[in-house]
Design an enzyme around this catalytic site. Structure first.
Site, short mmCIF file in Angstrom:
data_model
loop_
_atom_site.label_atom_id
_atom_site.label_comp_id
_atom_site.label_asym_id
_atom_site.label_seq_id
_atom_site.Cartn_x
_atom_site.Cartn_y
_atom_site.Cartn_z
N PHE A 140 0.86 -1.18 0.00
CA PHE A 140 0.00 0.00 0.00
C PHE A 140 0.89 1.23 0.00
CE2 PHE A 140 -2.29 3.62 1.54
CZ PHE A 140 -3.45 3.55 0.79
N ASP A 225 9.21 2.90 2.19
CA ASP A 225 8.02 3.71 2.48
C ASP A 225 7.72 3.55 3.97
OD1 ASP A 225 5.55 4.79 2.92
OD2 ASP A 225 4.62 3.96 1.10
N LYS A 254 2.23 11.17 7.40
CA LYS A 254 1.36 10.89 8.56
C LYS A 254 1.81 11.63 9.84
CE LYS A 254 -1.18 7.10 6.76
NZ LYS A 254 -0.80 6.01 5.86
C1 PLP Z 1 -0.99 6.08 4.35
C2 PLP Z 1 0.11 5.56 3.52
C3 PLP Z 1 0.45 6.16 2.30
C4 PLP Z 1 -0.37 7.27 1.67
O1 PLP Z 1 -0.44 8.42 2.46
P1 PLP Z 1 -1.59 9.51 2.14
O2 PLP Z 1 -1.24 10.66 3.04
O3 PLP Z 1 -2.89 8.87 2.50
O4 PLP Z 1 -1.51 9.85 0.70
C5 PLP Z 1 1.54 5.66 1.62
N1 PLP Z 1 2.26 4.64 2.10
C6 PLP Z 1 1.96 4.04 3.27
C7 PLP Z 1 2.81 2.91 3.77
C8 PLP Z 1 0.87 4.47 4.02
O5 PLP Z 1 0.56 3.86 5.16
#
Ligand code: PLP
Length: 399
Positions: A140, A225, A254
């Site tokens: 994700f 990520d 985040k």
């Molecule tokens: C939440 C998330 C994203 C995307 O972040 P947004 O601020 O919702 O665009 C990308 N990678 C990971 C691992 C995430 O948990």
């Protein structure tokens, strides 16, 4: 208005791209949130780890007020007095050399994809438009067209094509599969150190070290990520530290704002970001002084308030408490720091029913992938709070 009226408004006038639990929250403080009827809940999701510092953290709130009164947005056409200090503090805390600020997590991912492609053409010598990026099954990374182009979740992709080419998928946790998939046109491997949305999937020990070595041997940029796993959630500033490795590009978002504002960044340990020249990439709001002031304080709170150690120690305590629940319907309890997943066997009939019951008992959790509940409360939680939570969770998850 009563909660039912808010729910009707959302459902009548809003797009139905989410299926939220029917709780209408109007206030939050630390680990707690209150609904419009005054009922109090322990938030076990933390907005997918965006509020690691706790709801409405007073220090971050003050920094936001103070900065909002002075200056909020200049655009990057001019410099501002918050950006340089944020860069320096981020580099010091994460052992990085360069930073590129954006807003949402998805934008940080897009930024990394652009940077490694350009790096591939300019530095590695990949023929034009041939760059390949390897990613993992069940990843994700966000919701844009390019990012869903390499999603393996049909709900994310069905009906949204045509997709962006240039991606290859390998199994998560399988370093050999990565090695086999690399070609001379591979520019990067992008992976979550722990797959969050997939259900808190922890790779085998040594996986991050192995992929680091494989990327080095093949001149492939390693991208972690850490938008969900970073910034204290797993008991380290970055989850990569658990294996003592460093990515070339690290993506954070985040909790970089503690939930006040969308702030994300690409951190670089190599010269990959150096390939981007003026005008080639940007964002009107990226690096704005309000975002920078918030992020600076959000980072300081993580460090000065001991939240990272708290995640390590109390995360372990919480995990042990969840493991002690005796129910054959539970397949596995796994976690690192305060990122914990409880997976049920498919026969248990889904995790949503448990989330509904936990909500009644005063705990907000969200199921992921039907059978898994993620427990990820704000890192300001105390041992007493966890005992309170376990007293309520244990009878419900024992059913
Ligand atoms: C939440 C998330 C994203 C995307 O972040 P947004 O601020 O919702 O665009 C990308 N990678 C990971 C691992 C995430 O948990």
């Amino acid at each position: 208005m009563k909660s039912q009226e808010y729910i009707l408004l959302e459902d009548e006038f809003g797009a139905h791209n989410y299926k939220p639990l029917d709780v209408v929250i109007e206030r939050g403080e630390g680990i707690w949130v209150w609904d419009v009827d005054g009922k109090k809940y322990l938030d076990c999701l933390s907005a997918y780890s965006a509020v690691n510092q706790g709801h409405c953290n007073p220090k971050i709130m003050q920094a936001m007020f103070d900065q909002a009164k002075k200056l909020t947005l200049t655009s990057r056409a001019f410099r501002n007095d918050q950006l340089g200090p944020l860069y320096k503090e981020l580099c010091d805390l994460t052992n990085s050399h360069k930073v590129l600020p954006m807003n949402s997590g998805a934008e940080a991912v897009e930024t990394a994809i652009k940077a490694v492609r350009k790096w591939g053409y300019q530095i590695k010598g990949v023929p034009e438009d041939k760059a390949e990026i390897i990613v993992c099954r069940n990843n994700f990374h966000g919701r844009t067209i390019t990012i869903i182009s390499f999603s393996t979740d049909p709900t994310s992709t069905n009906g949204f094509g045509p997709f962006t080419p240039g991606f290859k998928v390998v199994d998560f946790g399988d370093a050999q599969a990565l090695e086999d998939a690399i070609t001379e046109n591979t520019v990067a491997f992008m992976v979550e150190p722990i797959q969050g949305e997939a259900g808190v999937i922890i790779p085998p020990d040594g996986y991050l070290r192995d992929v680091r070595r494989i990327c080095d041997e093949n001149e492939v940029v390693l991208i972690f990520d850490e938008i969900q796993t970073g910034l204290g959630r797993t008991g380290k500033m970055l989850a990569e530290e658990h294996e003592g490795v460093e990515a070339d590009l690290t993506l954070i978002g985040k909790a970089l704002s503690g939930g006040f504002y969308p702030v994300s960044a690409v951190l670089s340990n190599t010269e990959v970001l150096g390939v981007l020249k003026p005008g080639e990439h940007g964002s009107t709001f990226g690096g704005n002084p309000l975002a920078c002031a918030i992020a600076r304080t959000a980072l300081r709170v993580l460090r000065d308030d001991g939240l990272i150690d708290n995640a390590a120690t109390l995360g372990e305590y919480f995990t042990q408490g969840l493991r002690a629940i005796d129910n054959p319907k539970i397949k596995e309890v796994r976690g690192r720091g305060m990122l914990i997943g409880v997976e049920f066997h498919p026969e248990a009939g889904g995790a949503r029913q448990y989330c509904e019951k936990l909500k009644e008992a005063g705990l907000l959790c969200k199921e992921t992938h039907e059978t898994i509940i993620r427990f990820a409360p704000p890192l300001v939680i105390t041992k007493e709070d966890i005992d309170w939570a376990l007293e309520r969770i244990t009878p419900i998850l024992s059913e």
